[in-house]
Design an enzyme around this catalytic site. Structure first.
Site, PDB file in Angstrom:
ATOM      1  N   ASN A   1      65.537  54.090  35.150  1.00 26.10           N
ATOM      2  CA  ASN A   1      64.768  53.508  36.516  1.00 26.10           C
ATOM      3  C   ASN A   1      65.526  52.597  37.264  1.00 26.10           C
ATOM      4  O   ASN A   1      66.210  51.468  36.966  1.00 26.10           O
ATOM      5  CB  ASN A   1      63.486  52.792  36.022  1.00 26.10           C
ATOM      6  CG  ASN A   1      62.768  52.249  37.193  1.00 26.10           C
ATOM      7  OD1 ASN A   1      63.037  52.428  38.578  1.00 26.10           O
ATOM      8  ND2 ASN A   1      61.954  51.103  37.154  1.00 26.10           N
TER       9      ASN A   1
ATOM     10  N   LYS B   1      65.456  51.279  40.057  1.00 28.46           N
ATOM     11  CA  LYS B   1      64.804  50.282  40.833  1.00 28.46           C
ATOM     12  C   LYS B   1      65.398  50.366  42.365  1.00 28.46           C
ATOM     13  O   LYS B   1      65.723  51.193  42.482  1.00 28.46           O
ATOM     14  CB  LYS B   1      64.636  48.888  40.336  1.00 28.46           C
ATOM     15  CG  LYS B   1      64.357  48.841  38.773  1.00 28.46           C
ATOM     16  CD  LYS B   1      63.870  47.614  38.454  1.00 28.46           C
ATOM     17  CE  LYS B   1      63.717  47.676  36.764  1.00 28.46           C
ATOM     18  NZ  LYS B   1      62.788  46.442  36.335  1.00 28.46           N
TER      19      LYS B   1
ATOM     20  N   HIS C   1      54.334  52.036  37.951  1.00 28.21           N
ATOM     21  CA  HIS C   1      55.235  51.093  37.320  1.00 28.21           C
ATOM     22  C   HIS C   1      54.651  49.547  37.680  1.00 28.21           C
ATOM     23  O   HIS C   1      54.007  49.414  38.779  1.00 28.21           O
ATOM     24  CB  HIS C   1      56.784  51.066  38.151  1.00 28.21           C
ATOM     25  CG  HIS C   1      57.728  50.333  37.068  1.00 28.21           C
ATOM     26  ND1 HIS C   1      57.940  48.908  37.451  1.00 28.21           N
ATOM     27  CD2 HIS C   1      58.554  50.404  36.268  1.00 28.21           C
ATOM     28  CE1 HIS C   1      58.609  48.357  36.755  1.00 28.21           C
ATOM     29  NE2 HIS C   1      59.353  49.370  36.071  1.00 28.21           N
TER      30      HIS C   1
ATOM     31  N   GLU D   1      55.622  46.890  38.453  1.00 24.61           N
ATOM     32  CA  GLU D   1      56.056  46.240  40.080  1.00 24.61           C
ATOM     33  C   GLU D   1      55.272  46.702  41.047  1.00 24.61           C
ATOM     34  O   GLU D   1      55.253  46.126  41.987  1.00 24.61           O
ATOM     35  CB  GLU D   1      57.540  46.248  40.051  1.00 24.61           C
ATOM     36  CG  GLU D   1      58.542  45.706  38.907  1.00 24.61           C
ATOM     37  CD  GLU D   1      60.003  46.072  38.673  1.00 24.61           C
ATOM     38  OE1 GLU D   1      60.291  46.967  39.417  1.00 24.61           O
ATOM     39  OE2 GLU D   1      60.414  45.526  37.604  1.00 24.61           O
TER      40      GLU D   1
ATOM     41  N   GLU E   1      54.900  49.860  28.771  1.00 28.14           N
ATOM     42  CA  GLU E   1      56.050  48.764  29.377  1.00 28.14           C
ATOM     43  C   GLU E   1      55.191  47.671  29.505  1.00 28.14           C
ATOM     44  O   GLU E   1      54.475  47.230  30.422  1.00 28.14           O
ATOM     45  CB  GLU E   1      56.558  49.297  30.591  1.00 28.14           C
ATOM     46  CG  GLU E   1      57.348  50.384  30.915  1.00 28.14           C
ATOM     47  CD  GLU E   1      58.238  50.499  32.080  1.00 28.14           C
ATOM     48  OE1 GLU E   1      59.603  50.623  31.609  1.00 28.14           O
ATOM     49  OE2 GLU E   1      58.026  50.330  33.042  1.00 28.14           O
TER      50      GLU E   1
ATOM     51  N   GLY F   1      62.749  43.278  32.478  1.00 35.01           N
ATOM     52  CA  GLY F   1      63.644  42.543  32.943  1.00 35.01           C
ATOM     53  C   GLY F   1      63.815  41.199  32.697  1.00 35.01           C
ATOM     54  O   GLY F   1      64.629  40.269  33.221  1.00 35.01           O
TER      55      GLY F   1
ATOM     56  N   SER G   1      63.511  45.870  28.748  1.00 36.13           N
ATOM     57  CA  SER G   1      64.720  45.329  28.103  1.00 36.13           C
ATOM     58  C   SER G   1      65.242  46.004  27.067  1.00 36.13           C
ATOM     59  O   SER G   1      65.691  45.655  26.127  1.00 36.13           O
ATOM     60  CB  SER G   1      64.410  43.622  27.453  1.00 36.13           C
ATOM     61  OG  SER G   1      63.868  42.880  28.459  1.00 36.13           O
TER      62      SER G   1
HETATM   63  C1  PEP Z   1      61.628  49.014  33.982  1.00 35.09           C
HETATM   64  O1  PEP Z   1      62.043  48.672  34.972  1.00 35.09           O
HETATM   65  O2  PEP Z   1      60.984  50.258  33.886  1.00 35.09           O
HETATM   66  C2  PEP Z   1      62.281  48.533  32.772  1.00 35.09           C
HETATM   67  C3  PEP Z   1      62.058  48.971  31.534  1.00 35.09           C
HETATM   68  O3  PEP Z   1      63.336  47.557  32.991  1.00 35.09           O
HETATM   69  P1  PEP Z   1      64.132  46.708  32.078  1.00 35.09           P
HETATM   70  O4  PEP Z   1      64.861  47.812  31.276  1.00 35.09           O
HETATM   71  O5  PEP Z   1      65.305  46.238  33.149  1.00 35.09           O
HETATM   72  O6  PEP Z   1      63.331  45.785  31.274  1.00 35.09           O
END
Ligand code: PEP
Length: 252
Positions: A14, A16, A100, A102, A171, A177, A215
């Site tokens: 992803n 982003k 997601h 976000e 997630e 993040g 992460s």
């Molecule tokens: C994501 O944005 O779906 C995600 C898992 O981000 P990160 O790996 O940076 O935590």
């Protein structure tokens, strides 16, 4: 990590709201030149919509699957700023993230809207990657499973219709993040819970892929992906660095 499961295994990036024509080209050149994953395993990238055309051209017939980060629940019409499933298909999209955290947070997307987006994506032949996950507050107050269950509930009829054509991603919001990762045990426990929930909608859905995101790095990917109910990962930050993303994919 070899798995005996028949479930499809994925590592999906992803990006982003990151990228540029130059950096995308450099990243995709390395990803497409790398050996394809073993049978049953796939890698994909979910790019910002303005770069779909570039990614479609650069990915061509390679093994790297193209995806987007959001889709409208509507077919077409007066929805300024939204992108339809048909448009994503025209630009070679095969995957699309929906729900997601976000988007749930910054765009006030409800679980009902997320389910409607996933339904529209599925109807157009896209694979929706339906993201769910609890906040730190939910987890600390013992409400993690209730939160995830409520996020899944509006997808029940879609799960009955689409079964294993869907992908889910767990997630935990507190792990995205932040550098904090759910332990393999914590992630496995929630994946097992999600599997039971979707199997309660439709027994066939037990074989639906459930990815972990939050992460994920090359140093923790293997421990996470070797859990019995974890079928790969949704990768944010580390998907922007080709070597990191490929090292994570090697743990599939
Ligand atoms: C994501 O944005 O779906 C995600 C898992 O981000 P990160 O790996 O940076 O935590």
């Amino acid at each position: 990590m070899q798995s005996s499961s028949a479930r499809a295994r994925w590592v999906i990036g992803n990006w982003k709201m990151n990228g540029s024509l130059a950096s995308n080209a450099a990243l995709l050149e390395v990803l497409t030149a790398a050996p394809r994953p073993r049978p049953g395993c796939s890698i994909g990238v979910c790019v910002p919509s303005p770069y779909l055309n570039q990614a479609q051209r650069l990915l061509g017939a390679t093994h790297v699957v193209l995806g987007a980060q959001d889709v409208s629940e509507h077919e077409s019409g007066a929805f300024t700023g939204q992108v339809s499933a048909a448009m994503l298909r025209e630009f070679g999209g095969r995957l699309v993230l929906v729900g997601h955290s976000e988007r749930r947070q910054h765009n006030a997307e409800t679980s009902e809207v997320v389910a409607a987006k996933a339904r529209t994506a599925f109807a157009h032949g896209l694979t929706p990657v339906i993201c769910v996950g609890e906040t730190l507050l939910d987890r600390e107050s013992g409400a993690a499973e209730a939160t995830v269950s409520a996020q899944l509930a509006p997808c029940a009829s879609l799960v009955r219709d689409a079964g294993t054509s869907l992908v889910f991603a767990y997630e935990p919001v507190w792990a995205i993040g932040t550098g904090k990762t759910a332990t393999p045990g914590e992630a496995q426990a929630m994946h097992a819970f999600i599997r039971e929930e979707i199997a309660s909608f439709s027994p066939n859905a037990r074989d639906t892929s459930i990815l972990y995101g939050g992460s994920v790095k090359s140093s923790n990917a293997q421990a996470l992906f070797s859990q019995v109910d974890i079928d790969g990962g949704l990768i944010g930050g580390a998907s922007l660095v080709a070597a990191d993303f490929l090292a994570i994919a090697a743990a599939l």
